[in-house]
Design a protein around this motif. Sequence first.
Motif, mmCIF file in Angstrom:
data_model
loop_
_atom_site.group_PDB
_atom_site.id
_atom_site.type_symbol
_atom_site.label_atom_id
_atom_site.label_comp_id
_atom_site.label_asym_id
_atom_site.label_seq_id
_atom_site.Cartn_x
_atom_site.Cartn_y
_atom_site.Cartn_z
ATOM 1 N N THR A 10 37.268 35.529 30.653
ATOM 2 C CA THR A 10 37.647 36.327 31.825
ATOM 3 C C THR A 10 36.425 37.119 32.261
ATOM 4 N N THR A 11 36.090 36.998 33.529
ATOM 5 C CA THR A 11 34.951 37.749 34.070
ATOM 6 C C THR A 11 35.424 39.118 34.530
ATOM 7 N N LEU A 12 34.895 40.138 33.893
ATOM 8 C CA LEU A 12 35.252 41.515 34.246
ATOM 9 C C LEU A 12 34.161 42.112 35.119
ATOM 10 N N GLN A 13 34.571 42.688 36.228
ATOM 11 C CA GLN A 13 33.640 43.425 37.089
ATOM 12 C C GLN A 13 34.113 44.870 37.157
ATOM 13 N N VAL A 14 33.243 45.776 36.758
ATOM 14 C CA VAL A 14 33.559 47.196 36.838
ATOM 15 C C VAL A 14 32.749 47.793 37.978
ATOM 16 N N LYS A 15 33.450 48.287 38.975
ATOM 17 C CA LYS A 15 32.776 48.788 40.173
ATOM 18 C C LYS A 15 32.478 50.276 40.042
ATOM 19 N N PRO A 16 31.253 50.668 40.410
ATOM 20 C CA PRO A 16 30.896 52.095 40.307
ATOM 21 C C PRO A 16 31.702 52.935 41.298
ATOM 22 N N ALA B 26 54.948 37.369 20.304
ATOM 23 C CA ALA B 26 54.671 36.817 21.635
ATOM 24 C C ALA B 26 53.435 35.923 21.632
ATOM 25 N N LYS B 27 52.741 35.875 20.514
ATOM 26 C CA LYS B 27 51.480 35.139 20.402
ATOM 27 C C LYS B 27 50.541 35.578 21.533
ATOM 28 N N HIS B 28 50.329 36.863 21.567
ATOM 29 C CA HIS B 28 49.561 37.459 22.668
ATOM 30 C C HIS B 28 48.675 38.559 22.116
ATOM 31 N N LEU B 29 47.447 38.590 22.599
ATOM 32 C CA LEU B 29 46.610 39.744 22.299
ATOM 33 C C LEU B 29 45.941 40.235 23.567
ATOM 34 N N SER B 30 45.562 41.494 23.522
ATOM 35 C CA SER B 30 44.925 42.079 24.685
ATOM 36 C C SER B 30 43.786 42.990 24.235
ATOM 37 N N LEU B 31 42.813 43.091 25.094
ATOM 38 C CA LEU B 31 41.666 43.976 24.873
ATOM 39 C C LEU B 31 41.708 45.067 25.932
ATOM 40 N N HIS B 32 41.729 46.314 25.472
ATOM 41 C CA HIS B 32 41.718 47.450 26.383
ATOM 42 C C HIS B 32 40.359 48.133 26.320
ATOM 43 N N ILE B 33 39.803 48.412 27.468
ATOM 44 C CA ILE B 33 38.524 49.126 27.547
ATOM 45 C C ILE B 33 38.782 50.410 28.339
ATOM 46 N N VAL B 34 38.610 51.539 27.646
ATOM 47 C CA VAL B 34 38.858 52.829 28.296
ATOM 48 C C VAL B 34 37.801 53.845 27.876
ATOM 49 N N PRO B 35 37.120 54.512 28.808
ATOM 50 C CA PRO B 35 37.087 54.182 30.223
ATOM 51 C C PRO B 35 36.124 53.032 30.488
ATOM 52 N N GLY C 208 35.668 54.049 35.123
ATOM 53 C CA GLY C 208 36.485 55.151 34.616
ATOM 54 C C GLY C 208 37.936 54.780 34.350
ATOM 55 N N ARG C 209 38.375 53.681 34.956
ATOM 56 C CA ARG C 209 39.761 53.262 34.748
ATOM 57 C C ARG C 209 39.853 52.346 33.534
ATOM 58 N N ILE C 210 41.070 51.933 33.215
ATOM 59 C CA ILE C 210 41.289 51.046 32.073
ATOM 60 C C ILE C 210 41.150 49.588 32.506
ATOM 61 N N SER C 211 40.495 48.794 31.659
ATOM 62 C CA SER C 211 40.452 47.334 31.842
ATOM 63 C C SER C 211 41.334 46.728 30.754
ATOM 64 N N ILE C 212 42.191 45.804 31.165
ATOM 65 C CA ILE C 212 43.054 45.118 30.202
ATOM 66 C C ILE C 212 42.843 43.621 30.358
ATOM 67 N N LEU C 213 42.338 43.010 29.304
ATOM 68 C CA LEU C 213 42.101 41.568 29.313
ATOM 69 C C LEU C 213 43.099 40.920 28.352
#
Lengths: 113, 114
Positions: free
Chosen positions: A107-113, A70-79, A16-21
């Motif tokens: 990057t290994t993302l773990q989303v906890k229930p 900044a030569k930077h990118l990000s991926l946001h996953i919501v929720p 339910g929260r935001i993931s930022i990679l």
Amino acid sequence: DQQVKQNSPSLSVQEGRISILNCDYTNSMFDYFLWYKKYPAEGPTFLISISSIKDKNEDGRFTVFLNKSAKHLSLHIVPSQPGDSAVYFCAALESSNTGKLIFGQGTTLQVKP
Amino acid sequence: DTAVSQTPKYLVTQMGNDKSIKCEQNLGHDTMYWYKQDSKKFLKIMFSYNNKELIINETVPNRFSPKSPDKAHLNLHINSLELGDSAVYFCASSQGGNFYQPQHFGDGTRLSIL
């Protein structure tokens, strides 16, 4: 020398929260970037991309932001959802003549229930 | 229907042997790629063929030889296998002519050298 870097090997967030990679690159000539998602024992699957003429691209719960200065990118996953748990790879198109992609190390993302 | 399929999924063999990995795509793409993912999880391009013509040939030992019999197939032959060849090899395809299109990957072949 690594031209695309994902400096966080892992990330854990609550459902339910935001993931930022995050992803950084060194070559200012890169003009197209992609995010891939990979589950264990499967190949990477395309998630979302962005051209350097844009600073944001959105597709449902996924948004990619590009900061060229900044030569930077990000991926946001919501929720974030438990099914989002996977390895996420950032990639840059090095050559539009050959399709050569340069990948970050993931990057290994773990989303906890 | 599997879009990009690789065979075998697992390959365990002895050092010094010769082996092949096959890749087929049914997406109608005309460009195919081989990537190697090493123990550090980096995905690195090895080769690419566009319409059966080699267009990417990275610094790879010449023991590795790709072969593209037609646009839908790209096989990888490896001679005299070494311990360092242990990795996961991914095949991918995309529509050439416009490389601003995502590549589609197979599920990988895990090669283990004993």
